[in-house]
Design a protein around this motif. Structure first.
Motif, PDB file in Angstrom:
ATOM      1  N   MET A   1       0.936  -1.243  -0.106  1.00  0.00           N
ATOM      2  CA  MET A   1       0.138   0.115   0.088  1.00  0.00           C
ATOM      3  C   MET A   1       0.873   1.141  -0.002  1.00  0.00           C
ATOM      4  O   MET A   1       1.801   1.326   0.462  1.00  0.00           O
ATOM      5  CB  MET A   1      -0.719   0.050   1.309  1.00  0.00           C
ATOM      6  N   ARG A   2       0.397   2.267  -0.679  1.00  0.00           N
ATOM      7  CA  ARG A   2       1.332   3.510  -0.769  1.00  0.00           C
ATOM      8  C   ARG A   2       0.590   4.336   0.425  1.00  0.00           C
ATOM      9  O   ARG A   2      -0.534   4.705   0.539  1.00  0.00           O
ATOM     10  CB  ARG A   2       0.770   4.362  -2.237  1.00  0.00           C
ATOM     11  N   TRP A   3       1.426   4.701   1.317  1.00  0.00           N
ATOM     12  CA  TRP A   3       1.002   5.504   2.442  1.00  0.00           C
ATOM     13  C   TRP A   3       0.772   6.945   2.001  1.00  0.00           C
ATOM     14  O   TRP A   3       1.302   7.640   1.011  1.00  0.00           O
ATOM     15  CB  TRP A   3       2.180   5.687   3.505  1.00  0.00           C
ATOM     16  N   ARG A   4      -0.098   7.752   2.576  1.00  0.00           N
ATOM     17  CA  ARG A   4      -0.395   8.957   2.013  1.00  0.00           C
ATOM     18  C   ARG A   4       0.511  10.015   2.505  1.00  0.00           C
ATOM     19  O   ARG A   4       0.859  10.948   1.664  1.00  0.00           O
ATOM     20  CB  ARG A   4      -1.924   9.554   2.816  1.00  0.00           C
ATOM     21  N   THR A   5       1.081   9.899   3.677  1.00  0.00           N
ATOM     22  CA  THR A   5       2.172  10.549   4.212  1.00  0.00           C
ATOM     23  C   THR A   5       2.921   9.972   5.102  1.00  0.00           C
ATOM     24  O   THR A   5       2.650   8.508   5.713  1.00  0.00           O
ATOM     25  CB  THR A   5       1.682  11.894   4.984  1.00  0.00           C
ATOM     26  N   ILE A   6       4.343   9.934   5.145  1.00  0.00           N
ATOM     27  CA  ILE A   6       5.164   9.383   6.140  1.00  0.00           C
ATOM     28  C   ILE A   6       5.957  10.633   7.020  1.00  0.00           C
ATOM     29  O   ILE A   6       6.540  11.561   6.495  1.00  0.00           O
ATOM     30  CB  ILE A   6       6.168   8.505   5.437  1.00  0.00           C
ATOM     31  N   GLU A   7       5.626  10.703   8.322  1.00  0.00           N
ATOM     32  CA  GLU A   7       6.047  11.825   9.141  1.00  0.00           C
ATOM     33  C   GLU A   7       7.179  11.317   9.839  1.00  0.00           C
ATOM     34  O   GLU A   7       7.178  10.022  10.441  1.00  0.00           O
ATOM     35  CB  GLU A   7       4.961  12.235   9.981  1.00  0.00           C
ATOM     36  N   THR A   8       8.424  12.190  10.136  1.00  0.00           N
ATOM     37  CA  THR A   8       9.499  11.951  11.004  1.00  0.00           C
ATOM     38  C   THR A   8       9.071  12.286  12.372  1.00  0.00           C
ATOM     39  O   THR A   8       8.993  13.585  12.404  1.00  0.00           O
ATOM     40  CB  THR A   8      10.702  12.247  10.398  1.00  0.00           C
ATOM     41  N   PHE A   9       9.243  11.857  13.377  1.00  0.00           N
ATOM     42  CA  PHE A   9       9.231  12.215  14.736  1.00  0.00           C
ATOM     43  C   PHE A   9      10.401  12.051  15.694  1.00  0.00           C
ATOM     44  O   PHE A   9      10.838  10.922  15.759  1.00  0.00           O
ATOM     45  CB  PHE A   9       7.947  11.342  15.318  1.00  0.00           C
ATOM     46  N   GLY A  12      14.239  13.444  21.350  1.00  0.00           N
ATOM     47  CA  GLY A  12      15.782  13.163  21.891  1.00  0.00           C
ATOM     48  C   GLY A  12      16.618  12.746  20.663  1.00  0.00           C
ATOM     49  O   GLY A  12      16.664  13.039  19.635  1.00  0.00           O
ATOM     50  N   ASP A  13      17.175  11.710  21.005  1.00  0.00           N
ATOM     51  CA  ASP A  13      18.263  11.098  20.063  1.00  0.00           C
ATOM     52  C   ASP A  13      17.580   9.872  19.296  1.00  0.00           C
ATOM     53  O   ASP A  13      18.133   9.030  18.666  1.00  0.00           O
ATOM     54  CB  ASP A  13      19.549  10.631  20.468  1.00  0.00           C
ATOM     55  N   ARG A  14      16.294   9.815  19.283  1.00  0.00           N
ATOM     56  CA  ARG A  14      15.402   8.493  18.857  1.00  0.00           C
ATOM     57  C   ARG A  14      14.723   9.139  17.801  1.00  0.00           C
ATOM     58  O   ARG A  14      13.687  10.153  17.974  1.00  0.00           O
ATOM     59  CB  ARG A  14      14.718   8.042  20.012  1.00  0.00           C
ATOM     60  N   THR A  15      14.497   8.665  16.559  1.00  0.00           N
ATOM     61  CA  THR A  15      13.759   8.764  15.818  1.00  0.00           C
ATOM     62  C   THR A  15      12.577   7.656  15.416  1.00  0.00           C
ATOM     63  O   THR A  15      12.793   6.517  15.005  1.00  0.00           O
ATOM     64  CB  THR A  15      14.471   8.924  14.261  1.00  0.00           C
ATOM     65  N   MET A  16      11.307   8.105  15.294  1.00  0.00           N
ATOM     66  CA  MET A  16      10.230   6.991  15.016  1.00  0.00           C
ATOM     67  C   MET A  16       9.562   7.795  13.602  1.00  0.00           C
ATOM     68  O   MET A  16       9.410   8.908  13.428  1.00  0.00           O
ATOM     69  CB  MET A  16       9.188   7.010  16.133  1.00  0.00           C
ATOM     70  N   ALA A  68      13.064   3.562  10.107  1.00  0.00           N
ATOM     71  CA  ALA A  68      13.465   4.578  11.073  1.00  0.00           C
ATOM     72  C   ALA A  68      14.808   4.145  11.457  1.00  0.00           C
ATOM     73  O   ALA A  68      15.325   2.835  11.482  1.00  0.00           O
ATOM     74  CB  ALA A  68      12.696   4.110  12.662  1.00  0.00           C
ATOM     75  N   PRO A  69      15.733   5.242  11.368  1.00  0.00           N
ATOM     76  CA  PRO A  69      17.004   5.081  11.905  1.00  0.00           C
ATOM     77  C   PRO A  69      17.357   4.332  13.236  1.00  0.00           C
ATOM     78  O   PRO A  69      16.658   4.426  14.304  1.00  0.00           O
ATOM     79  CB  PRO A  69      17.426   6.658  12.145  1.00  0.00           C
ATOM     80  N   LEU A  84       6.492   6.722  22.049  1.00  0.00           N
ATOM     81  CA  LEU A  84       5.262   6.665  21.366  1.00  0.00           C
ATOM     82  C   LEU A  84       4.339   7.750  22.444  1.00  0.00           C
ATOM     83  O   LEU A  84       3.644   8.596  21.684  1.00  0.00           O
ATOM     84  CB  LEU A  84       4.633   5.154  21.877  1.00  0.00           C
ATOM     85  N   ASN A  85       4.350   7.906  23.792  1.00  0.00           N
ATOM     86  CA  ASN A  85       3.702   8.620  24.347  1.00  0.00           C
ATOM     87  C   ASN A  85       3.922  10.068  23.969  1.00  0.00           C
ATOM     88  O   ASN A  85       3.088  11.096  23.736  1.00  0.00           O
ATOM     89  CB  ASN A  85       4.014   8.500  25.828  1.00  0.00           C
ATOM     90  N   ALA A  86       5.378  10.384  23.690  1.00  0.00           N
ATOM     91  CA  ALA A  86       5.755  11.778  23.257  1.00  0.00           C
ATOM     92  C   ALA A  86       5.185  12.157  21.962  1.00  0.00           C
ATOM     93  O   ALA A  86       4.505  13.332  21.864  1.00  0.00           O
ATOM     94  CB  ALA A  86       7.354  11.817  23.259  1.00  0.00           C
ATOM     95  N   TYR A  87       5.011  11.388  21.200  1.00  0.00           N
ATOM     96  CA  TYR A  87       4.272  11.349  19.632  1.00  0.00           C
ATOM     97  C   TYR A  87       3.032  11.779  19.974  1.00  0.00           C
ATOM     98  O   TYR A  87       2.402  12.681  19.311  1.00  0.00           O
ATOM     99  CB  TYR A  87       4.488  10.196  18.801  1.00  0.00           C
ATOM    100  N   VAL A  88       2.362  11.035  20.839  1.00  0.00           N
ATOM    101  CA  VAL A  88       0.782  11.275  20.919  1.00  0.00           C
ATOM    102  C   VAL A  88       0.365  12.602  21.636  1.00  0.00           C
ATOM    103  O   VAL A  88      -0.674  13.360  21.116  1.00  0.00           O
ATOM    104  CB  VAL A  88       0.270  10.163  21.891  1.00  0.00           C
ATOM    105  N   ARG A  89       1.345  13.057  22.367  1.00  0.00           N
ATOM    106  CA  ARG A  89       1.188  14.249  23.067  1.00  0.00           C
ATOM    107  C   ARG A  89       1.625  15.494  22.047  1.00  0.00           C
ATOM    108  O   ARG A  89       0.746  16.442  21.836  1.00  0.00           O
ATOM    109  CB  ARG A  89       2.259  14.396  24.157  1.00  0.00           C
ATOM    110  N   THR A  90       2.547  15.451  21.384  1.00  0.00           N
ATOM    111  CA  THR A  90       2.903  16.302  20.615  1.00  0.00           C
ATOM    112  C   THR A  90       1.926  16.349  19.211  1.00  0.00           C
ATOM    113  O   THR A  90       1.789  17.671  18.825  1.00  0.00           O
ATOM    114  CB  THR A  90       4.280  16.036  19.837  1.00  0.00           C
TER     115      THR A  90
END
Length: 255
Positions: A1-9, A12-16, A68-69, A84-90
């Motif tokens: 499936m082609r994703w509509r968008t891919i966001e980088t979150f 700190g030094d972690r990327t999701m 993800a790196p 995950l929690n930081a993403y949901v809040r942000t």
């Protein structure tokens, strides 16, 4: 499936990475889908497509998996939950539902333990780790049995994810999964939980899933004909269970 968008979150030094499917509903609940060990958002694509008409769907690549790196070391379950929690809040997601598969069930349970007020509900598909199989050898044996029960397309999706992850990173991450005591976390969970398993799943066995349900005081839904990767082989049935749980949590139908 082609994703509509891919966001980088970045946290700190972690990327999701967060993948969004096309044709999402502008109304309805939010769902955050979390993959298991060695794989990525890709094997959630069919479930994401099935859920999208009913709400917004956020499908993650945890740090070090999928596209993800890689961080300097494999993250613990608690660390993944914190990202995950930081993403949901942000992102400002209003009380989303967490949906995890395999090791992802540990991440979503831990995320809801850390910040229960963020979430409306949790769904654990193919939960791990069964205390009767808390070793690399026993997990490998159960995984081998599961490969024999999955269709070729599902095995290809999972095994290609493992190949991308690489054996070394997988083996460095495995102790993280084995060390997390799901059976100790579930009795402390305040967010409504639904346990889902395929009725042919050799990893999340019937007795273990039933025990998970008892520990959390909740019910277990079995997907007929499915093995471990139920949301890939039976996305509509799993989506139906997820949506029913969301409606029950919202008080629109009996819990």
């Amino acid at each position: 499936m082609r994703w509509r968008t891919i966001e980088t979150f970045r946290h700190g030094d972690r990327t999701m990475l967060v993948h969004r499917p096309p044709h999402e509903s502008d109304t309805g609940p939010h769902f955050v889908l979390v993959h298991g060990i060695g794989v990525s958002a890709l094997y959630h694509a069919r479930l994401a497509r099935a859920l999208a008409p009913s709400g917004s769907v956020h499908v993650v690549d945890l740090p070090g998996f999928g596209q993800a790196p890689r961080p300097g070391r494999p993250l613990g379950i608690e660390d993944h939950a914190g990202v995950l929690n930081a993403y949901v809040r942000t992102a400002g997601l209003p009380h989303p539902h967490l949906v995890g598969h395999s090791m992802g069930t540990q991440v979503v349970v831990e995320a809801a333990l850390q910040e229960p007020d963020l979430y409306a509900g949790v769904v654990a598909i193919g939960g791990v780790v069964d205390p009767e199989a808390r070793s690399a050898a026993r997990q490998a044996l159960r995984l081998a049995h599961d490969v024999l029960r999955e269709p070729p397309t599902t095995n290809w999706t999972v095994l290609s994810g493992y190949a991308r992850t690489g054996l070394r990173w997988y083996l460095r991450t495995l102790p993280v999964m084995l060390d997390y005591r799901t059976e100790e976390a579930l009795p402390r969970l305040r967010v409504p939980l639904l346990v889902v398993r395929g009725d042919r799943d050799p990893i999340a066995t019937g007795p273990w899933a039933a025990h998970m349900g008892r520990l959390a005081g909740t019910r277990v839904v079995e997907i007929e004909g499915a093995a471990h990767v139920a949301m890939h082989t039976h996305p509509d049935q799993v989506a139906s269970a997820v949506l029913e749980h969301a409606r029950a949590v919202a008080g629109q139908c009996p819990a």
